[in-house]
Design a protein around this motif. Structure first.
Motif, PDB file in Angstrom:
ATOM      1  N   GLY A   4       0.828  -1.194   0.000  1.00 56.43           N
ATOM      2  CA  GLY A   4       0.000   0.000   0.000  1.00 56.43           C
ATOM      3  C   GLY A   4       0.863   1.244   0.000  1.00 56.43           C
ATOM      4  O   GLY A   4       2.055   1.197  -0.277  1.00 56.43           O
ATOM      5  N   THR A   5       0.247   2.354   0.324  1.00 51.24           N
ATOM      6  CA  THR A   5       0.978   3.610   0.424  1.00 51.24           C
ATOM      7  C   THR A   5       0.862   4.138   1.843  1.00 51.24           C
ATOM      8  O   THR A   5      -0.026   3.766   2.601  1.00 51.24           O
ATOM      9  CB  THR A   5       0.423   4.654  -0.562  1.00 51.24           C
ATOM     10  N   LEU A   6       1.777   5.005   2.204  1.00 57.65           N
ATOM     11  CA  LEU A   6       1.782   5.588   3.539  1.00 57.65           C
ATOM     12  C   LEU A   6       0.546   6.449   3.767  1.00 57.65           C
ATOM     13  O   LEU A   6      -0.020   7.006   2.825  1.00 57.65           O
ATOM     14  CB  LEU A   6       3.026   6.452   3.734  1.00 57.65           C
ATOM     15  N   SER A   7       0.149   6.557   5.021  1.00 59.71           N
ATOM     16  CA  SER A   7      -0.960   7.434   5.389  1.00 59.71           C
ATOM     17  C   SER A   7      -0.416   8.643   6.124  1.00 59.71           C
ATOM     18  O   SER A   7       0.418   8.519   7.027  1.00 59.71           O
ATOM     19  CB  SER A   7      -1.954   6.692   6.285  1.00 59.71           C
ATOM     20  N   LEU A   8      -0.894   9.812   5.751  1.00 56.90           N
ATOM     21  CA  LEU A   8      -0.451  11.036   6.417  1.00 56.90           C
ATOM     22  C   LEU A   8      -0.972  11.106   7.849  1.00 56.90           C
ATOM     23  O   LEU A   8      -0.480  11.879   8.665  1.00 56.90           O
ATOM     24  CB  LEU A   8      -0.916  12.254   5.618  1.00 56.90           C
ATOM     25  N   ASP A   9      -1.983  10.285   8.178  1.00 60.22           N
ATOM     26  CA  ASP A   9      -2.540  10.256   9.527  1.00 60.22           C
ATOM     27  C   ASP A   9      -1.824   9.275  10.445  1.00 60.22           C
ATOM     28  O   ASP A   9      -2.075   9.264  11.650  1.00 60.22           O
ATOM     29  CB  ASP A   9      -4.028   9.881   9.473  1.00 60.22           C
ATOM     30  N   ASP A  10      -0.962   8.446   9.884  1.00 62.99           N
ATOM     31  CA  ASP A  10      -0.270   7.412  10.653  1.00 62.99           C
ATOM     32  C   ASP A  10       1.141   7.889  10.979  1.00 62.99           C
ATOM     33  O   ASP A  10       2.081   7.672  10.219  1.00 62.99           O
ATOM     34  CB  ASP A  10      -0.247   6.114   9.846  1.00 62.99           C
ATOM     35  N   PHE A  11       1.273   8.599  12.090  1.00 60.45           N
ATOM     36  CA  PHE A  11       2.588   9.120  12.445  1.00 60.45           C
ATOM     37  C   PHE A  11       2.752   9.199  13.961  1.00 60.45           C
ATOM     38  O   PHE A  11       1.791   9.182  14.723  1.00 60.45           O
ATOM     39  CB  PHE A  11       2.810  10.512  11.838  1.00 60.45           C
ATOM     40  N   LYS A  12       4.006   9.296  14.349  1.00 58.30           N
ATOM     41  CA  LYS A  12       4.362   9.519  15.747  1.00 58.30           C
ATOM     42  C   LYS A  12       5.189  10.800  15.818  1.00 58.30           C
ATOM     43  O   LYS A  12       6.185  10.949  15.101  1.00 58.30           O
ATOM     44  CB  LYS A  12       5.175   8.344  16.289  1.00 58.30           C
ATOM     45  N   ASP A  13       4.763  11.743  16.656  1.00 59.87           N
ATOM     46  CA  ASP A  13       5.581  12.933  16.877  1.00 59.87           C
ATOM     47  C   ASP A  13       6.828  12.554  17.663  1.00 59.87           C
ATOM     48  O   ASP A  13       6.753  11.798  18.635  1.00 59.87           O
ATOM     49  CB  ASP A  13       4.788  13.990  17.661  1.00 59.87           C
ATOM     50  N   VAL A  14       7.985  13.069  17.234  1.00 59.96           N
ATOM     51  CA  VAL A  14       9.235  12.757  17.921  1.00 59.96           C
ATOM     52  C   VAL A  14       9.927  14.045  18.346  1.00 59.96           C
ATOM     53  O   VAL A  14       9.784  15.100  17.717  1.00 59.96           O
ATOM     54  CB  VAL A  14      10.179  11.916  17.033  1.00 59.96           C
ATOM     55  N   ARG A  15      10.673  13.942  19.430  1.00 57.16           N
ATOM     56  CA  ARG A  15      11.521  15.032  19.915  1.00 57.16           C
ATOM     57  C   ARG A  15      12.879  14.425  20.231  1.00 57.16           C
ATOM     58  O   ARG A  15      13.031  13.656  21.180  1.00 57.16           O
ATOM     59  CB  ARG A  15      10.934  15.683  21.170  1.00 57.16           C
TER      60      ARG A  15
END
Length: 326
Positions: A4-15
């Motif tokens: 499939g393709t990546l989802s713009l809603d599937d993310f983790k914020d990182v610091r």
């Protein structure tokens, strides 16, 4: 296995912690494999990849970061100057934070320049580079005009420093989002289309406390005056020779004047068997305006050089979703 393709809603914020604060980012998709590290251009932020991300294959994640002073990353301390050369160190910092022995790189404009320099310094640690609209900046000749520009930038940088040291905390001028979108379009000489400008604004503006319906730029004003190195054309050529076999993809916008010294490009394209170059119709920000034109070359390039492994793809466990708003 279906891809499939990546989802713009599937993310983790990182610091990512650094001595001066933190590097802010978003890790999209697969978090069980080493991702592609994506770095934006000068005065931009990770939002520059918003429209490209959903077109990329989902078997490998993408970690997009904001460079120091940009987006939501920490600003450098007063008295410390921004430099293109120093930004290169961000790549190995991120690698060490996550324990990556190698890195896959995706960069636009200044981000792509950083990747060329890093790949030349440590080619054994780079398994691929995707460069959007530039290889390396043209060598800046130390003539009168360039020296006057450097002197002017030095004075402006020092002026911004003085305001920070004096603790001037008055809020900058605030504008509506529509006005800021139009300003971004004009400021990039129409390279960023008005209708997609909000993808860049959402990480570099802050809501005004005085006028709640308006926003102001919150990036570090000093990055407008960062230092540029006076590198020699011969050095660029030697750097290109060191990138001997690393898979290297360049996608250039036809309306953009950027690419780099012809000798370095010729060496890389002639000597490196894994080099690919394509020109597509569009501006310097074609990856944001019309990402499909770039994805048509990036996706097969990734499948060739970062193919799916049995551990990723459909075998991944569900990931947590997190969303941020302006």
């Amino acid at each position: 296995m279906r891809m499939g393709t990546l989802s713009l809603d599937d993310f983790k914020d990182v610091r990512i912690p650094v001595p001066w604060g933190h590097i802010s980012g978003r890790w999209y998709g697969n978090q069980k494999e080493r991702p592609i590290l994506a770095i934006h251009g000068w005065l931009d932020n990770l939002g520059t990849f918003d429209r490209l991300i959903p077109l990329l294959p989902d078997h490998v994640g993408v970690l997009c970061i904001d460079l120091p002073g940009h987006g939501r990353s920490s600003h450098l301390q007063p008295g410390v100057h921004y430099s293109v050369d120093d930004y290169v160190y961000i790549i190995p910092r991120v690698m060490r934070e996550y324990g990556w022995p190698k890195v896959s790189l995706l960069g636009h404009s200044m981000g792509a320049i950083l990747m060329f320099v890093y790949a030349a310094l440590a080619p054994h640690t780079v398994d691929l580079v995707i460069s959007l609209d530039i290889l390396i900046s043209e060598s800046r000749q130390p003539d009168g005009n360039n020296l006057r520009l450097s002197a002017r930038n030095m004075e402006k940088h020092l002026g911004e420093d003085e305001r920070l040291l004096e603790g001037i905390s008055c809020e900058p001028p605030a504008y509506t989002l529509d006005t800021l979108c139009r300003a971004l379009n004009k400021g990039t000489f129409q390279s960023v289309r008005y209708e997609v400008a909000h993808h860049m604004l959402h990480r570099q503006v802050t809501r005004s406390q005085l006028y709640p319906s308006k926003y102001y730029f919150s990036r570090d004003g000093r990055i407008k005056f960062l230092n540029h190195a006076y590198l020699d054309v011969g050095l660029f050529a030697e750097m290109a020779r060191r990138i001997a076999t690393n898979p290297y993809l360049i996608i250039k916008g036809s309306e953009s004047p950027f690419l780099g010294p012809s000798e370095a490009f010729s060496i890389l394209s002639t000597n490196n068997p894994n080099f690919e170059f394509y020109e597509v119709q569009g501006t310097h920000h074609v990856h944001l305006n019309e990402p499909e034109k770039c994805a048509q070359y990036i996706v097969p390039f990734l499948h060739r050089h970062r193919p799916p492994t049995p551990r990723n793809g459909s075998s991944l466990e569900p990931k947590e979703h997190s969303k941020s708003k302006l």
